[in-house]
Design a protein around this motif. Sequence first.
Motif, PDB file in Angstrom:
ATOM      1  N   MET A  21       0.773  -1.234   0.036  1.00  0.00           N
ATOM      2  CA  MET A  21       0.038   0.004   0.271  1.00  0.00           C
ATOM      3  C   MET A  21       0.911   1.107   0.106  1.00  0.00           C
ATOM      4  SD  MET A  21      -3.073  -0.721   2.798  1.00  0.00           S
ATOM      5  CE  MET A  21      -1.987  -1.596   3.953  1.00  0.00           C
ATOM      6  N   THR A  22       0.350   2.266  -0.660  1.00  0.00           N
ATOM      7  CA  THR A  22       1.181   3.488  -0.778  1.00  0.00           C
ATOM      8  C   THR A  22       0.367   4.650   0.192  1.00  0.00           C
ATOM      9  OG1 THR A  22      -0.031   4.081  -2.762  1.00  0.00           O
ATOM     10  CG2 THR A  22       1.952   3.190  -3.241  1.00  0.00           C
ATOM     11  N   PHE A  23       1.372   5.358   0.629  1.00  0.00           N
ATOM     12  CA  PHE A  23       0.768   6.426   1.551  1.00  0.00           C
ATOM     13  C   PHE A  23       0.186   7.489   0.976  1.00  0.00           C
ATOM     14  CE2 PHE A  23       3.545   4.122   4.262  1.00  0.00           C
ATOM     15  CZ  PHE A  23       3.212   4.244   5.513  1.00  0.00           C
ATOM     16  N   ASN A  24      -0.774   7.976   1.522  1.00  0.00           N
ATOM     17  CA  ASN A  24      -1.447   9.461   1.165  1.00  0.00           C
ATOM     18  C   ASN A  24      -0.301  10.366   1.283  1.00  0.00           C
ATOM     19  OD1 ASN A  24      -4.271   8.644   0.428  1.00  0.00           O
ATOM     20  ND2 ASN A  24      -4.178   8.313   2.425  1.00  0.00           N
ATOM     21  N   GLU A  25      -0.053  10.968   0.183  1.00  0.00           N
ATOM     22  CA  GLU A  25       0.952  12.225   0.133  1.00  0.00           C
ATOM     23  C   GLU A  25       0.934  13.113   1.232  1.00  0.00           C
ATOM     24  OE1 GLU A  25       1.756  13.500  -3.658  1.00  0.00           O
ATOM     25  OE2 GLU A  25       2.437  11.575  -4.599  1.00  0.00           O
ATOM     26  N   GLY A  26      -0.452  13.529   1.532  1.00  0.00           N
ATOM     27  CA  GLY A  26      -0.408  14.514   2.559  1.00  0.00           C
ATOM     28  C   GLY A  26      -0.224  14.203   3.849  1.00  0.00           C
ATOM     29  N   ALA A  27      -0.249  12.826   4.205  1.00  0.00           N
ATOM     30  CA  ALA A  27      -0.523  12.186   5.731  1.00  0.00           C
ATOM     31  C   ALA A  27       0.933  12.907   6.410  1.00  0.00           C
ATOM     32  CB  ALA A  27      -0.489  10.774   5.675  1.00  0.00           C
ATOM     33  N   ARG A  28       0.730  13.165   7.514  1.00  0.00           N
ATOM     34  CA  ARG A  28       1.552  13.614   8.755  1.00  0.00           C
ATOM     35  C   ARG A  28       2.244  12.754   9.405  1.00  0.00           C
ATOM     36  NH1 ARG A  28       3.118  17.449   5.763  1.00  0.00           N
ATOM     37  NH2 ARG A  28       4.609  18.036   7.602  1.00  0.00           N
ATOM     38  N   LEU A  29       3.736  12.433   9.288  1.00  0.00           N
ATOM     39  CA  LEU A  29       4.202  11.295  10.170  1.00  0.00           C
ATOM     40  C   LEU A  29       4.773  12.007  11.587  1.00  0.00           C
ATOM     41  CD1 LEU A  29       6.470   9.712   7.148  1.00  0.00           C
ATOM     42  CD2 LEU A  29       4.111   9.499   7.894  1.00  0.00           C
ATOM     43  N   ASP A  30       4.884  11.032  12.285  1.00  0.00           N
ATOM     44  CA  ASP A  30       5.381  11.447  13.725  1.00  0.00           C
ATOM     45  C   ASP A  30       6.776  10.675  13.938  1.00  0.00           C
ATOM     46  OD1 ASP A  30       5.830  12.056  16.205  1.00  0.00           O
ATOM     47  OD2 ASP A  30       4.014  10.824  17.039  1.00  0.00           O
ATOM     48  N   PRO A  31       7.899  11.492  13.649  1.00  0.00           N
ATOM     49  CA  PRO A  31       9.126  10.855  13.999  1.00  0.00           C
ATOM     50  C   PRO A  31       9.720  10.468  15.281  1.00  0.00           C
ATOM     51  CG  PRO A  31       9.312  12.692  12.426  1.00  0.00           C
ATOM     52  CD  PRO A  31       7.984  12.789  13.116  1.00  0.00           C
ATOM     53  N   SER A  32       8.766  11.107  16.189  1.00  0.00           N
ATOM     54  CA  SER A  32       9.045  10.814  17.825  1.00  0.00           C
ATOM     55  C   SER A  32       8.788   9.442  18.029  1.00  0.00           C
ATOM     56  CB  SER A  32       8.257  11.835  18.602  1.00  0.00           C
ATOM     57  OG  SER A  32       6.837  11.518  18.499  1.00  0.00           O
ATOM     58  N   GLN A  33       8.138   8.560  17.173  1.00  0.00           N
ATOM     59  CA  GLN A  33       7.905   7.308  17.584  1.00  0.00           C
ATOM     60  C   GLN A  33       8.934   6.116  17.262  1.00  0.00           C
ATOM     61  OE1 GLN A  33       3.965   6.284  15.817  1.00  0.00           O
ATOM     62  NE2 GLN A  33       2.824   7.324  17.347  1.00  0.00           N
ATOM     63  N   VAL A  34      10.067   6.896  16.668  1.00  0.00           N
ATOM     64  CA  VAL A  34      11.350   6.137  16.045  1.00  0.00           C
ATOM     65  C   VAL A  34      12.552   6.481  16.824  1.00  0.00           C
ATOM     66  CG1 VAL A  34      12.490   5.541  14.133  1.00  0.00           C
ATOM     67  CG2 VAL A  34      10.026   5.418  13.763  1.00  0.00           C
ATOM     68  N   GLU A  35      13.427   5.726  17.100  1.00  0.00           N
ATOM     69  CA  GLU A  35      14.704   5.926  17.508  1.00  0.00           C
ATOM     70  C   GLU A  35      15.494   5.408  16.239  1.00  0.00           C
ATOM     71  OE1 GLU A  35      15.934   3.723  20.925  1.00  0.00           O
ATOM     72  OE2 GLU A  35      14.287   4.340  22.048  1.00  0.00           O
ATOM     73  N   ASP A  36      16.335   6.385  15.863  1.00  0.00           N
ATOM     74  CA  ASP A  36      17.305   6.070  14.597  1.00  0.00           C
ATOM     75  C   ASP A  36      18.806   5.968  15.377  1.00  0.00           C
ATOM     76  OD1 ASP A  36      18.713   6.158  12.550  1.00  0.00           O
ATOM     77  OD2 ASP A  36      17.664   7.832  11.662  1.00  0.00           O
ATOM     78  N   ARG A  37      19.148   4.664  15.385  1.00  0.00           N
ATOM     79  CA  ARG A  37      20.348   4.560  15.780  1.00  0.00           C
ATOM     80  C   ARG A  37      21.496   4.092  14.981  1.00  0.00           C
ATOM     81  NH1 ARG A  37      19.496   0.514  21.098  1.00  0.00           N
ATOM     82  NH2 ARG A  37      17.158   1.315  21.765  1.00  0.00           N
ATOM     83  N   ARG A  38      21.239   4.538  13.728  1.00  0.00           N
ATOM     84  CA  ARG A  38      22.334   4.244  12.510  1.00  0.00           C
ATOM     85  C   ARG A  38      23.432   4.937  12.767  1.00  0.00           C
ATOM     86  NH1 ARG A  38      18.145   5.232   7.718  1.00  0.00           N
ATOM     87  NH2 ARG A  38      17.329   6.548   9.353  1.00  0.00           N
ATOM     88  N   GLY A  39      23.808   5.870  13.661  1.00  0.00           N
ATOM     89  CA  GLY A  39      24.638   6.594  13.774  1.00  0.00           C
ATOM     90  C   GLY A  39      25.924   5.625  14.761  1.00  0.00           C
ATOM     91  N   GLY A  40      25.432   4.772  15.393  1.00  0.00           N
ATOM     92  CA  GLY A  40      26.569   4.028  16.204  1.00  0.00           C
ATOM     93  C   GLY A  40      26.058   2.926  17.211  1.00  0.00           C
ATOM     94  N   GLY A  41      25.135   2.098  16.591  1.00  0.00           N
ATOM     95  CA  GLY A  41      24.510   1.077  17.413  1.00  0.00           C
ATOM     96  C   GLY A  41      25.729   0.076  17.692  1.00  0.00           C
ATOM     97  N   GLY A  42      25.693  -0.217  18.852  1.00  0.00           N
ATOM     98  CA  GLY A  42      26.830  -1.185  19.418  1.00  0.00           C
ATOM     99  C   GLY A  42      26.208  -2.674  19.820  1.00  0.00           C
TER     100      GLY A  42
END
Length: 301
Positions: A1-22
């Motif tokens: 399924m594709t997203f409705n282009e105008g849908a607003r996402l909430d980045p606070s629900q994700v931790e991005d650890r690609r900078g240095g996950g050990g």
Amino acid sequence: MTFNEGARLDPSQVEDRRGGGGMGRGGKMGLGLGGGLVVLIGALLGINPDLLAGMVGDTGQPPAVEQTAGSAISSCVSGADANARLDCRILGTANSLNTFWPAYLAPYKVKYTVPKTVIFSSSVSTACGPASTDVGPFYCPGDNKAYFDPAFFSQLETQFGSSGGPLAQEYVVAHEFGHHVQDLLGTIGKAQQDPRGAQSASVRTELQADCYAGIWMRHASTQPAPGSSSPFLRPLKQQDLNDALSAASSVGDDRIQQAATGHSNPETWTHGSSAQRQHWLSTGYQSGDLASCDTFSVPKV
């Protein structure tokens, strides 16, 4: 399924650890989509996969300090971003799941807590122990987090033979959130009590998570996004369903074992065959009903 282009996402629900996950130490591996070929082969050779899972990627060094690289995921703000970028699609799918499940579970008197979604690269430390990309996406009950290395989705196509459509990827996220729902319902621990075999509790646990993913698929395009009258996702098309079924089939124990060793041994299955996984994903999608996903009560899954 594709997203409705105008849908607003909430980045606070994700931790991005690609900078240095050990890689940390200790604990047991969480519940995942397909395990990893290293863990799988160890099971075929008679090695306890719980022990082997704790060794995958473990360098024997002290845990590394994990840095959160929030800038990358924070740039995912709309459905258009989710259609264009895989990490934004993981985020958007998590947003959709976190919108759907609270309302769906309310009549069952189950309070839904939002799990954190973690995006990492190569390796990560968790409350369930160390993990690498080799083990695939997984949910850790110890910290109530679902872990995804975007590199896995390329492997899903190139190594496992899945189609590469959006719902193939979104199904993976929905499966891991299915484990979170099991955690809330108190059924997730059954997998440890009977860990192997075509009819084992482990297989039934994984198939139930597939079924829960199917329930979300049925309702995802009708559940309005927070603060909007429109849902995150557009209505599902037949090709979307084909993509999801392809992904479910590609991570069946029989298919992975056949590719890795040239034969399949149902006595060692932990996640279910390709046919089983497609069946229970379809069951959830066709019924949209939690009761239909009771894989533990049927004589044979």
